[in-house]
Design a protein around this motif. Sequence first.
Motif, PDB file in Angstrom:
ATOM      1  N   MET A 103       0.698  -1.332  -0.233  1.00 37.39           N
ATOM      2  CA  MET A 103      -0.053  -0.002  -0.109  1.00 37.39           C
ATOM      3  C   MET A 103       0.799   1.234   0.143  1.00 37.39           C
ATOM      4  O   MET A 103       0.545   2.250  -0.667  1.00 37.39           O
ATOM      5  CB  MET A 103      -0.863   0.055   1.138  1.00 37.39           C
ATOM      6  CG  MET A 103      -1.792  -1.137   1.404  1.00 37.39           C
ATOM      7  SD  MET A 103      -2.947  -1.342   0.041  1.00 37.39           S
ATOM      8  CE  MET A 103      -3.379  -3.029   0.181  1.00 37.39           C
ATOM      9  N   VAL A 104       2.017   1.099   0.685  1.00 36.60           N
ATOM     10  CA  VAL A 104       3.128   2.212   0.684  1.00 36.60           C
ATOM     11  C   VAL A 104       3.791   2.541  -0.578  1.00 36.60           C
ATOM     12  O   VAL A 104       3.672   3.559  -1.333  1.00 36.60           O
ATOM     13  CB  VAL A 104       4.078   2.001   1.811  1.00 36.60           C
ATOM     14  CG1 VAL A 104       5.118   3.060   1.700  1.00 36.60           C
ATOM     15  CG2 VAL A 104       3.462   1.923   3.216  1.00 36.60           C
ATOM     16  N   GLU A 105       4.092   1.408  -1.349  1.00 38.88           N
ATOM     17  CA  GLU A 105       4.627   1.455  -2.418  1.00 38.88           C
ATOM     18  C   GLU A 105       3.411   1.971  -3.582  1.00 38.88           C
ATOM     19  O   GLU A 105       4.080   2.620  -4.422  1.00 38.88           O
ATOM     20  CB  GLU A 105       4.941   0.041  -2.997  1.00 38.88           C
ATOM     21  CG  GLU A 105       5.831  -0.019  -4.202  1.00 38.88           C
ATOM     22  CD  GLU A 105       5.105   0.006  -5.431  1.00 38.88           C
ATOM     23  OE1 GLU A 105       5.467   0.275  -6.572  1.00 38.88           O
ATOM     24  OE2 GLU A 105       3.680  -0.460  -5.504  1.00 38.88           O
ATOM     25  N   PHE A 106       2.271   1.629  -3.490  1.00 39.20           N
ATOM     26  CA  PHE A 106       1.287   2.170  -4.412  1.00 39.20           C
ATOM     27  C   PHE A 106       1.098   3.722  -4.260  1.00 39.20           C
ATOM     28  O   PHE A 106       1.028   4.537  -5.197  1.00 39.20           O
ATOM     29  CB  PHE A 106      -0.121   1.906  -3.784  1.00 39.20           C
ATOM     30  CG  PHE A 106      -1.214   2.581  -4.639  1.00 39.20           C
ATOM     31  CD1 PHE A 106      -1.754   2.260  -5.937  1.00 39.20           C
ATOM     32  CD2 PHE A 106      -1.945   3.567  -4.135  1.00 39.20           C
ATOM     33  CE1 PHE A 106      -2.654   2.690  -6.584  1.00 39.20           C
ATOM     34  CE2 PHE A 106      -3.247   3.942  -4.732  1.00 39.20           C
ATOM     35  CZ  PHE A 106      -3.500   3.465  -6.076  1.00 39.20           C
ATOM     36  N   ILE A 107       1.317   4.440  -2.866  1.00 41.35           N
ATOM     37  CA  ILE A 107       1.344   5.755  -2.713  1.00 41.35           C
ATOM     38  C   ILE A 107       2.524   6.248  -3.291  1.00 41.35           C
ATOM     39  O   ILE A 107       2.498   7.398  -4.088  1.00 41.35           O
ATOM     40  CB  ILE A 107       1.186   6.140  -1.155  1.00 41.35           C
ATOM     41  CG1 ILE A 107      -0.179   5.685  -0.602  1.00 41.35           C
ATOM     42  CG2 ILE A 107       1.416   7.490  -1.077  1.00 41.35           C
ATOM     43  CD1 ILE A 107      -1.393   6.461  -1.315  1.00 41.35           C
ATOM     44  N   VAL A 108       3.683   5.941  -3.357  1.00 46.31           N
ATOM     45  CA  VAL A 108       5.083   6.295  -3.769  1.00 46.31           C
ATOM     46  C   VAL A 108       4.891   6.312  -5.207  1.00 46.31           C
ATOM     47  O   VAL A 108       5.611   7.002  -5.829  1.00 46.31           O
ATOM     48  CB  VAL A 108       6.268   5.769  -3.231  1.00 46.31           C
ATOM     49  CG1 VAL A 108       7.532   5.749  -3.843  1.00 46.31           C
ATOM     50  CG2 VAL A 108       6.197   5.836  -1.751  1.00 46.31           C
ATOM     51  N   ARG A 109       4.208   5.180  -5.762  1.00 45.65           N
ATOM     52  CA  ARG A 109       4.330   5.119  -7.259  1.00 45.65           C
ATOM     53  C   ARG A 109       3.374   6.486  -7.733  1.00 45.65           C
ATOM     54  O   ARG A 109       3.666   6.859  -8.944  1.00 45.65           O
ATOM     55  CB  ARG A 109       3.522   3.782  -7.619  1.00 45.65           C
ATOM     56  CG  ARG A 109       3.814   3.342  -9.118  1.00 45.65           C
ATOM     57  CD  ARG A 109       3.541   2.051  -9.602  1.00 45.65           C
ATOM     58  NE  ARG A 109       2.958   1.202  -8.525  1.00 45.65           N
ATOM     59  CZ  ARG A 109       1.759   0.682  -8.308  1.00 45.65           C
ATOM     60  NH1 ARG A 109       1.042   0.920  -9.030  1.00 45.65           N
ATOM     61  NH2 ARG A 109       1.560  -0.215  -7.340  1.00 45.65           N
ATOM     62  N   GLN A 110       2.354   6.666  -6.981  1.00 44.52           N
ATOM     63  CA  GLN A 110       1.864   8.028  -7.609  1.00 44.52           C
ATOM     64  C   GLN A 110       2.410   9.277  -7.313  1.00 44.52           C
ATOM     65  O   GLN A 110       2.562  10.303  -8.136  1.00 44.52           O
ATOM     66  CB  GLN A 110       0.240   8.144  -6.819  1.00 44.52           C
ATOM     67  CG  GLN A 110      -0.537   6.725  -6.662  1.00 44.52           C
ATOM     68  CD  GLN A 110      -0.658   5.991  -7.886  1.00 44.52           C
ATOM     69  OE1 GLN A 110      -0.937   6.623  -8.943  1.00 44.52           O
ATOM     70  NE2 GLN A 110      -0.232   4.630  -7.936  1.00 44.52           N
ATOM     71  N   ARG A 162      -0.604  13.085  -8.278  1.00 41.27           N
ATOM     72  CA  ARG A 162       0.655  13.087  -7.613  1.00 41.27           C
ATOM     73  C   ARG A 162       0.775  14.096  -6.454  1.00 41.27           C
ATOM     74  O   ARG A 162       1.095  13.742  -5.282  1.00 41.27           O
ATOM     75  CB  ARG A 162       1.579  13.549  -8.499  1.00 41.27           C
ATOM     76  CG  ARG A 162       3.047  13.520  -8.314  1.00 41.27           C
ATOM     77  CD  ARG A 162       4.154  13.960  -9.249  1.00 41.27           C
ATOM     78  NE  ARG A 162       4.059  15.525  -9.448  1.00 41.27           N
ATOM     79  CZ  ARG A 162       4.651  16.002 -10.443  1.00 41.27           C
ATOM     80  NH1 ARG A 162       5.354  15.247 -11.457  1.00 41.27           N
ATOM     81  NH2 ARG A 162       4.752  17.232 -10.643  1.00 41.27           N
ATOM     82  N   HIS A 163      -0.015  15.217  -6.694  1.00 42.58           N
ATOM     83  CA  HIS A 163       0.107  16.102  -5.627  1.00 42.58           C
ATOM     84  C   HIS A 163      -0.527  15.665  -4.187  1.00 42.58           C
ATOM     85  O   HIS A 163      -0.322  15.611  -3.070  1.00 42.58           O
ATOM     86  CB  HIS A 163      -0.614  17.572  -5.892  1.00 42.58           C
ATOM     87  CG  HIS A 163      -0.547  18.492  -4.745  1.00 42.58           C
ATOM     88  ND1 HIS A 163       0.541  19.061  -4.335  1.00 42.58           N
ATOM     89  CD2 HIS A 163      -1.531  19.077  -4.181  1.00 42.58           C
ATOM     90  CE1 HIS A 163       0.064  20.061  -3.349  1.00 42.58           C
ATOM     91  NE2 HIS A 163      -1.135  20.110  -3.238  1.00 42.58           N
ATOM     92  N   MET A 164      -1.636  14.985  -4.625  1.00 41.98           N
ATOM     93  CA  MET A 164      -2.579  14.390  -3.324  1.00 41.98           C
ATOM     94  C   MET A 164      -1.570  13.250  -2.653  1.00 41.98           C
ATOM     95  O   MET A 164      -1.607  13.184  -1.483  1.00 41.98           O
ATOM     96  CB  MET A 164      -3.662  13.582  -3.863  1.00 41.98           C
ATOM     97  CG  MET A 164      -4.581  12.933  -2.859  1.00 41.98           C
ATOM     98  SD  MET A 164      -5.866  11.953  -3.683  1.00 41.98           S
ATOM     99  CE  MET A 164      -6.237  10.946  -2.212  1.00 41.98           C
ATOM    100  N   CYS A 165      -1.041  12.591  -3.409  1.00 40.20           N
ATOM    101  CA  CYS A 165      -0.037  11.365  -2.775  1.00 40.20           C
ATOM    102  C   CYS A 165       1.036  11.934  -2.038  1.00 40.20           C
ATOM    103  O   CYS A 165       1.591  11.326  -1.197  1.00 40.20           O
ATOM    104  CB  CYS A 165       0.118  10.333  -3.654  1.00 40.20           C
ATOM    105  SG  CYS A 165      -1.266   9.226  -4.242  1.00 40.20           S
ATOM    106  N   ASP A 166       1.473  13.014  -2.723  1.00 46.63           N
ATOM    107  CA  ASP A 166       2.664  13.490  -1.917  1.00 46.63           C
ATOM    108  C   ASP A 166       2.177  14.010  -0.476  1.00 46.63           C
ATOM    109  O   ASP A 166       2.865  13.850   0.480  1.00 46.63           O
ATOM    110  CB  ASP A 166       3.107  14.974  -2.728  1.00 46.63           C
ATOM    111  CG  ASP A 166       4.111  14.634  -3.650  1.00 46.63           C
ATOM    112  OD1 ASP A 166       4.455  13.561  -3.809  1.00 46.63           O
ATOM    113  OD2 ASP A 166       4.205  15.570  -4.622  1.00 46.63           O
TER     114      ASP A 166
END
Length: 306
Positions: free
Chosen positions: A176-183, A207-211
Amino acid sequence: PSRLTSEIGKIVAGFLGLYKKHTDYYYITQGMCQVLQASVADNNRVLEPHVDMVLNCLHPLICQPVLMSSASSIKTHNELLRCFAFMAHVFSDRIVSFLFQRLDVPNNQVRIGTLEVLRHLVNSFDEYMENKRSLLIGGMKNVLKEANTKVRKMMAQVIIAMAHHRYLEEEGGELMVEFIVRQCALSDEEPRMDKPEPDHVTSLQLRHMCDNVLQLMTTTIECTADVLYPYLLELIVPISYTNAMAAVCKSLTTIASKKRAQESEDFDIDFDVQVNLPKPPVILARLMVMAGHPHPRGRGQHVLTL
């Protein structure tokens, strides 16, 4: 209670039938919600023969886009979420199984609606979902490969809810963390679309949201620190995450600084034990290369700080 037991089938069928006769569903759904609440009081299972019928009727409604300009549409949507939540009090296994099946439907709006229900259950009814944390993590792995940005946005919202309730500490939480970083690593270029969807989510918006999600997990949700550190070091070297370098380094720096100040035992990393992590020379080489190209997204500062 005895009358409800004997009449529940007729009552439920009557309410569900009203959805076919009217276009404004708010009062119908409000009444349905009260019936469901009464039917599961004291862990009563009187609703059990009718659960599938209720789910099959209400789920398509929760998947309809909410008209933000319509108070009735917003209130109906909230009441529908409450309907799922009340049923989950007693029938959480069946609700989760049903939702997982719907996640496999190749329809973006169905997936978004399904993920929203899951987010609501995680956020509002953790006491009934606590023993299903690893099950939920595993059941959503297919969504991690999703291409549609609107679905990915909702998935990110589910993940931040999971983070708050310690789901990411379960096996598979790192995915799940990797998914966020991928975005966070999405490029500035937008794919060409002939007919953009209504309320289309751009790559930059996602991208901005996941940052922000990664920053929130780093600074606000203390229980995720041990999920992020030192795992994020695995994501520094792969080229595919280059555009996320600033966000990843910023997160690692914040957590490492806090652990060092607190003299935490897990501040020092044993790279012989943590075999999935790249070795220190590899990490250092990668950071030096990134420091030589500091400008994209201001990553130079965060690379040097790390």
